[in-house]
Enzyme design. Structure first.
Site, mmCIF file in Angstrom:
data_model
loop_
_atom_site.group_PDB
_atom_site.id
_atom_site.type_symbol
_atom_site.label_atom_id
_atom_site.label_comp_id
_atom_site.label_asym_id
_atom_site.label_seq_id
_atom_site.Cartn_x
_atom_site.Cartn_y
_atom_site.Cartn_z
ATOM 1 C CG ASP A 253 35.237 23.636 27.574
ATOM 2 O OD1 ASP A 253 34.316 23.872 28.377
ATOM 3 O OD2 ASP A 253 36.041 24.505 27.176
ATOM 4 C CG HIS B 111 28.111 27.104 19.863
ATOM 5 N ND1 HIS B 111 29.217 27.928 19.728
ATOM 6 C CD2 HIS B 111 27.049 27.816 19.389
ATOM 7 C CE1 HIS B 111 28.839 29.081 19.200
ATOM 8 N NE2 HIS B 111 27.536 29.030 18.984
ATOM 9 C CB CYS C 277 19.676 2.321 13.783
ATOM 10 S SG CYS C 277 20.459 3.947 13.661
ATOM 11 N N GLY D 17 35.536 36.528 27.304
ATOM 12 C CA GLY D 17 36.388 35.669 26.498
ATOM 13 C C GLY D 17 35.839 35.299 25.140
#
Length: 272
Positions: free
Chosen positions: A100, A115, A177, A214
């Site tokens: 985030d 990530h 592209c 966390g």
């Protein structure tokens, strides 16, 4: 908590690994419950996204709805405490499993996005990279019916709108592209880039200990940090509202609010 803070104040350079629990107080939900059990519908995997147009339609329908919330989410007490701890020098580096970008928005400087991030997208053909925010205008103008929807927000910026017909969803292509545009996040089924892992491992090698904040550590990408720290005989402090995969090898575990514990560390005198 006091035992954890005494340990945290006994070392001068900590590597901090954060997971979804850090952003939970900003309203960004977690994938797993307090027992580490999956509590959401499975996201679109890397293989599905790359190989299946219908999967991309499903993904962008969810992402169109969820982006509005994700882009407005604000850093919370945990993010702000980590900024302060970095400024004092006790946090040498922050590695986050979150996509985030809230750590950087709070002001953290030395961050490894393990990530990736969802606020940029890249073409898997020509590698053109674009910011995600302007893409929202294209998505909404080409999919007005989906733009009107609201859904429960998911941890990766998606929304739970899977019960809808996505067959009319218009998906964005690369303006350079014509290739497939994909958010710069590591999807489920994909691997963290090797150089990013090597950089994170070096940070663990240079640190005095590991603080996990966390994260249930169910995913190996996070759990391996605990294995590295254990092999290096370095202390492991886990702050999480629930059990984790590494509780048995942790030096200290603290159950509770990430923000409360981190603010307690920041505000404690050295040698508390």
């Amino acid at each position: 908590m006091q035992t954890a803070i005494r340990l945290l104040n006994s070392q001068s350079r900590w590597l901090v690994l954060t997971g979804a629990g850090v952003s939970a107080e900003s309203g960004v939900p977690t994938y797993r419950n307090r027992r580490g059990e999956w509590q959401r519908k499975p996201p679109v995997t890397h293989q599905e996204f790359v190989g299946n147009h219908q999967a991309r339609q499903r993904f962008w329908a969810r992402n169109l709805v969820g982006w509005r919330f994700m882009s407005n989410a604000q850093p919370n007490a945990a993010h702000n405490a980590l900024v302060g701890l970095e400024k004092t020098g006790v946090v040498s580096c922050l590695v986050t499993q979150n996509v985030d970008g809230l750590h950087q928005r709070a002001g953290s400087q030395k961050v490894i996005d393990l990530h990736g991030r969802v606020d940029t997208v890249s073409c898997i053909g020509c590698n053109l990279r674009l910011p995600r925010a302007p893409l929202q205008t294209w998505l909404e103008s080409n999919n007005p019916d989906f733009a009107k929807l609201a859904g429960a927000i998911a941890p990766d910026g998606d929304a739970d709108v899977d019960n809808l017909d996505h067959s009319a969803m218009q998906v964005p292509d690369c303006e350079n592209c014509g290739g497939i545009l994909k958010p710069d996040a590591v999807f489920f089924g994909d691997s963290v880039p090797a150089q990013r892992v090597a950089d994170a491992e070096q940070q663990m090698q240079d640190a005095d200990g590991l603080v996990v904040v966390g994260s249930s550590l169910v995913a190996f990408s996070g759990y391996r940090f605990c294995l590295w720290a254990s092999k290096q005989n370095k202390p492991i402090v886990i702050i999480n509202d629930g059990s984790t995969r590494a509780d048995e090898i942790a030096t200290v575990t603290v159950a509770g609010s990430c923000g409360d514990v981190l603010q307690g560390w920041l505000q404690s005198p050295s040698g508390f």
